[in-house]
Write a protein that holds these residues in place. Structure first.
Motif, PDB file in Angstrom:
ATOM      1  N   ALA A 188       0.804  -1.221   0.000  1.00  0.00           N
ATOM      2  CA  ALA A 188       0.000   0.000   0.000  1.00  0.00           C
ATOM      3  C   ALA A 188       0.838   1.273   0.000  1.00  0.00           C
ATOM      4  N   LEU A 189       2.101   1.187   0.419  1.00  0.00           N
ATOM      5  CA  LEU A 189       2.939   2.381   0.535  1.00  0.00           C
ATOM      6  C   LEU A 189       4.140   2.294  -0.396  1.00  0.00           C
ATOM      7  N   LYS A 190       4.469   3.421  -0.986  1.00  0.00           N
ATOM      8  CA  LYS A 190       5.675   3.534  -1.783  1.00  0.00           C
ATOM      9  C   LYS A 190       6.829   3.941  -0.876  1.00  0.00           C
ATOM     10  N   PRO A 191       8.074   3.724  -1.301  1.00  0.00           N
ATOM     11  CA  PRO A 191       9.220   4.100  -0.464  1.00  0.00           C
ATOM     12  C   PRO A 191       9.144   5.571  -0.037  1.00  0.00           C
ATOM     13  N   GLY A 192       9.291   5.798   1.260  1.00  0.00           N
ATOM     14  CA  GLY A 192       9.301   7.162   1.782  1.00  0.00           C
ATOM     15  C   GLY A 192       7.947   7.713   2.157  1.00  0.00           C
ATOM     16  N   GLU A 193       6.860   7.031   1.790  1.00  0.00           N
ATOM     17  CA  GLU A 193       5.531   7.537   2.124  1.00  0.00           C
ATOM     18  C   GLU A 193       5.255   7.383   3.615  1.00  0.00           C
ATOM     19  N   PHE A 239       3.300   6.664   7.108  1.00  0.00           N
ATOM     20  CA  PHE A 239       2.394   5.596   7.525  1.00  0.00           C
ATOM     21  C   PHE A 239       0.949   6.087   7.624  1.00  0.00           C
ATOM     22  N   LYS A 240       0.766   7.393   7.732  1.00  0.00           N
ATOM     23  CA  LYS A 240      -0.585   7.939   7.811  1.00  0.00           C
ATOM     24  C   LYS A 240      -1.371   7.700   6.521  1.00  0.00           C
ATOM     25  N   ARG A 241      -0.672   7.344   5.444  1.00  0.00           N
ATOM     26  CA  ARG A 241      -1.344   7.082   4.176  1.00  0.00           C
ATOM     27  C   ARG A 241      -1.990   5.687   4.129  1.00  0.00           C
ATOM     28  N   LEU A 242      -1.694   4.871   5.136  1.00  0.00           N
ATOM     29  CA  LEU A 242      -2.343   3.568   5.205  1.00  0.00           C
ATOM     30  C   LEU A 242      -3.836   3.756   5.460  1.00  0.00           C
ATOM     31  N   ARG A 243      -4.660   3.120   4.636  1.00  0.00           N
ATOM     32  CA  ARG A 243      -6.108   3.234   4.740  1.00  0.00           C
ATOM     33  C   ARG A 243      -6.696   2.006   5.439  1.00  0.00           C
ATOM     34  N   PRO A 244      -7.972   2.084   5.833  1.00  0.00           N
ATOM     35  CA  PRO A 244      -8.606   0.904   6.446  1.00  0.00           C
ATOM     36  C   PRO A 244      -8.467  -0.324   5.560  1.00  0.00           C
TER      37      PRO A 244
END
Length: 250
Positions: free
Chosen positions: A71-76, A78-83
């Motif tokens: 779900a995450l690209k390098p450097g993104e 952790f708040k971008r993680l969705r339900p």
């Protein structure tokens, strides 16, 4: 199905059947039966399980972890993680308590408060007997998976089950799809025999089977009234490739 299972609105869902996640040949890959993402970017994995192999808790842990890692690209952040939801629809009682639905989330053992990491694991039992806390709509859906007959659908007087049954019946009766798949397979074989290893859509060089699966999806979305641009976005191929597939199967 997601709205029935979760009992909340789910908007504009993108569906990808048999989604494979592989990071390295040195580690075990995973193939999700049905991966979905909605307009709020919540992620869903739906799995059909006919036999109890005694490993569902650990499998759900692994699937959840693989979905999060992708779900995450390098450097993104952790708040971008969705339900994220992992849902197993079982033709048996996975925990032997008779419930139609078992829902798990991470909680503090001392306070009972949820961790709030946005993850849930849901195990559905098509042979449940205990209906407390479970909406009739979900019970009808699970019973329908055990008894997909016209008589059962009529007895429930459930609009959602009726819509689902109508769609399932249409897919079973529409034999035109089979003829289109065969035509496409023959075309691919001719191209390979001629030495043209590059097919008309992304990933076709990996094999005829993957090409057929992609074509089935394009044809299905087109039958649902989607535009070439929408099909292109959902399938990850260009609009020109979408047009080639549709033209070839006219």
């Amino acid at each position: 199905m997601l709205q029935v299972i979760l009992q909340k609105p789910v908007y504009k869902v993108m569906v990808q059947p048999e989604k494979s996640i592989l990071y390295s040949k040195e580690f075990r890959s995973v193939r999700l039966d049905v991966y979905a993402r909605d307009s709020m970017e919540a992620e869903y994995d739906l799995e059909m399980q006919n036999e109890d192999q005694g490993n569902l808790p650990l499998r759900s842990r692994f699937y959840q972890a693989e979905m999060d890692a992708a779900a995450l690209k390098p450097g993104e952040d952790f708040k971008r993680l969705r339900p994220s939801y992992v849902i197993f629809i079982c033709a048996f009682d996975p925990f032997g308590e008779g419930y139609y639905r078992y829902t798990f989330e991470n909680r503090c053992l001392e306070t009972g408060k949820p961790l709030g990491d946005g993850t849930r694991k849901i195990f559905l039992n098509t042979r449940g007997t205990r209906s407390e806390g479970v909406p009739k709509e979900l019970i009808h859906f699970l019973q329908y998976l055990e008894n997909s007959t016209d008589e059962f659908v009529q007895s429930t007087q459930d609009e959602t089950v009726a819509k689902l049954h109508k769609r399932v019946t249409w897919l079973k009766e529409d034999r035109r799809w089979e003829a289109k798949y065969m035509t496409f397979e023959e075309m691919l074989q001719r191209k390979m025999d001629d030495g043209l290893r590059q097919g008309i859509q992304k990933g076709i060089a990996k094999g005829i089977t993957e090409g057929i699966a992609l074509t089935k999806r394009v044809l299905r979305l087109n039958a649902q009234g989607m535009s070439a641009a929408e099909i292109s976005a959902q399938c990850g191929i260009s609009q020109a490739e979408v047009a080639d597939i549709l033209n070839m199967n006219e």
